[in-house]
Write an enzyme that holds these catalytic residues in place. Structure first.
Site, mmCIF file in Angstrom:
data_model
loop_
_atom_site.group_PDB
_atom_site.id
_atom_site.type_symbol
_atom_site.label_atom_id
_atom_site.label_comp_id
_atom_site.label_asym_id
_atom_site.label_seq_id
_atom_site.Cartn_x
_atom_site.Cartn_y
_atom_site.Cartn_z
ATOM 1 C CB ALA A 108 -1.018 -0.079 1.277
ATOM 2 C CE LYS A 109 5.485 4.941 -0.331
ATOM 3 N NZ LYS A 109 6.685 4.260 0.028
#
Ligand code: NAD
Length: 416
Positions: A108-109
């Site tokens: 994720a980011k």
């Protein structure tokens, strides 16, 4: 953000590397689509009253790319160029990075489009808390665990934890990269740079070189670059060039890194460092050296300067420092590139240790953190090296092949 028409988007670049590896794996189009598309993308409005009474609305993002192998993991970036495409690209890189080092996470980011230096700490705290208000339901220790990235630090992580716990109760494992005295892990701050050093050593050993006979140039003297320089100078590498935003600093006989570190600590920058010759960052990248470590920004090696690069080996401390065309040119020229998905994975590995310690309410010694980091990175390096030898591909394609194989296997075991 307007991009020059000839430059592919950041996510296109990751897709390009993914497809090169997927071709070697003979992966079906349906599997490629499942693995490449993000699971969820969120864009939120973050309205905040600034200290002067003005109302300002920021835009924040969280992209959750894939959770086949475990809860999703990835940093939170505060930078004025953050956009959905960049966050999406970095989220997918996290899926492959966690799979390369074989830790039980997905990718994720997140990010907020903001210039952090233009805001007071009070405002940054307000913005951070408001952002958490918008995304708290989709993050957490078993869902998606944020961490620091450019423009955020351990203090930001403490604010996030505090705000998230207002909704969900005490659980420090909801975030990593916290201050050591506040459920953080010893050795987290040095981990990415130290990992770059450990992996550079492994690469050189495989290529038959020794640290003493290897000259090194490092771009960037922040978290990654300075810790890589420290570890590598202690391991007897000759570091002849370092840099930060103020410029490049070069000494043919080697820079005394402890002096440079002290200077940086005292001044907050290398500006005015007189123990080496001042050059530009462009000249730094083109220096005659054995090993080049770009550890500052993305896209610093492109078709515009790839033919100037004289290094025999490149270890990617930063995320995406080489664009896809330049990467292909370097491969043709026989320059060995250790890719970001492996080279800078030391940080997420120690973030994983932090999460493990938080869940056990137990704290490891610095020695233990370093030993376990060394073990995980060594295993990952050998696996990627062997895959590149077996399939006659670059280390980047090998890393993507290993990662895609692992994520696809988990998806299949889950019934896809
Ligand atoms: P940082 O902000 O601590 O340091 C960045 C360094 O780059 C600073 O020395 C800065 O002066 C320099 N810099 C900025 N603009 C520059 C320019 N135009 N030319 C030359 N130098 C410039 O950031 P960091 O945490 O060290 O991260 C660096 C890179 O590594 C980023 O790409 C980041 O995504 C990646 N990365 C960091 C970590 C981590 O744990 N910190 C983990 C994985 C990947």
């Amino acid at each position: 953000m307007n991009r020059p028409p000839h430059r592919p988007s950041a996510f296109d670049t990751v897709k390009h590397y993914f497809n090169l590896a997927a071709d070697h794996l003979d992966l079906a189009p349906s599997a490629r689509k499942l693995l490449m598309l993000p699971k969820r993308e969120i864009t939120v409005e973050v309205p905040v009253e600034l200290e002067d009474g003005r109302l300002e609305t920021f835009v924040g993002f969280r992209v959750q790319h894939n959770d086949a192998r475990g809860p999703m993991k990835g940093g939170l970036r505060y930078h004025h160029e953050v956009d959905l495409d960049e966050v999406r690209a970095l989220a997918s890189l996290m899926t492959w990075k966690t799979a390369v080092v074989n830790i039980p996470y997905g990718g994720a980011k997140g990010g907020i489009c903001i210039s952090p230096r233009e805001h007071s700490k009070k405002e940054l705290q307000r913005i951070t808390r408001k952002f958490v208000d918008q995304i708290h339901e989709i993050i957490g220790p078993d869902k998606d665990i944020p961490a620091p990235d450019m423009g955020t630090n351990s203090e930001t992580m403490s604010w996030i934890r505090n705000q998230w716990e207002k909704y969900h109760g005490f659980n420090p494992a909801c975030i990593t990269g916290k201050p050591v005295e506040d459920y953080g892990a010893k050795g987290r701050e040095e981990a990415t740079g130290r990992g770059v050093g450990i992996l550079s050593y492994k690469l050189l050993k495989r290529l038959g070189a020794t640290p003493k006979e290897t000259s090194v140039v490092i771009q960037g003297f922040g978290n990654v670059g300075s810790h890589a320089a420290k570890y590598m100078s202690e391991s007897e590498f000759k570091i002849k060039g370092i840099s930060d935003i103020s410029g490049g600093y070069y000494a043919e006989d080697g820079i005394h890194i402890p002096t440079a570190l002290n200077y940086y600590l005292e001044n907050g920058s290398l500006e005015g460092f007189r123990e080496a010759t001042l050059i530009t960052n462009e000249e730094l990248l083109a220096l005659e050296c054995d090993l080049l470590i770009p550890a500052a920004l993305g896209n610093v090696i492109t078709m515009a300067n790839v033919n100037d690069i004289k290094a025999k080996y490149i270890v990617e401390g930063a995320n995406g420092p080489i664009d896809a065309d330049a990467d292909a040119r370097l491969f043709e020229r026989g320059v060995v590139v250790l890719p970001d998905v492996l080279a800078n994975a030391g940080g997420v590995t120690v973030s994983y240790f932090e999460w493990v310690q938080n869940r056990q309410y137990y704290s490891w010694s610095l020695d233990r953190v370093r030993q376990e980091l060394h073990a995980i990175l060594s295993t990952a390096f050998e696996e990627i090296w062997q895959a590149s030898q077996t399939h006659h591909v670059s280390l980047r394609t090998a890393a993507f092949m290993v990662a895609i194989g692992r994520v696809w296997r988990s998806a299949q075991l889950a019934g896809f």
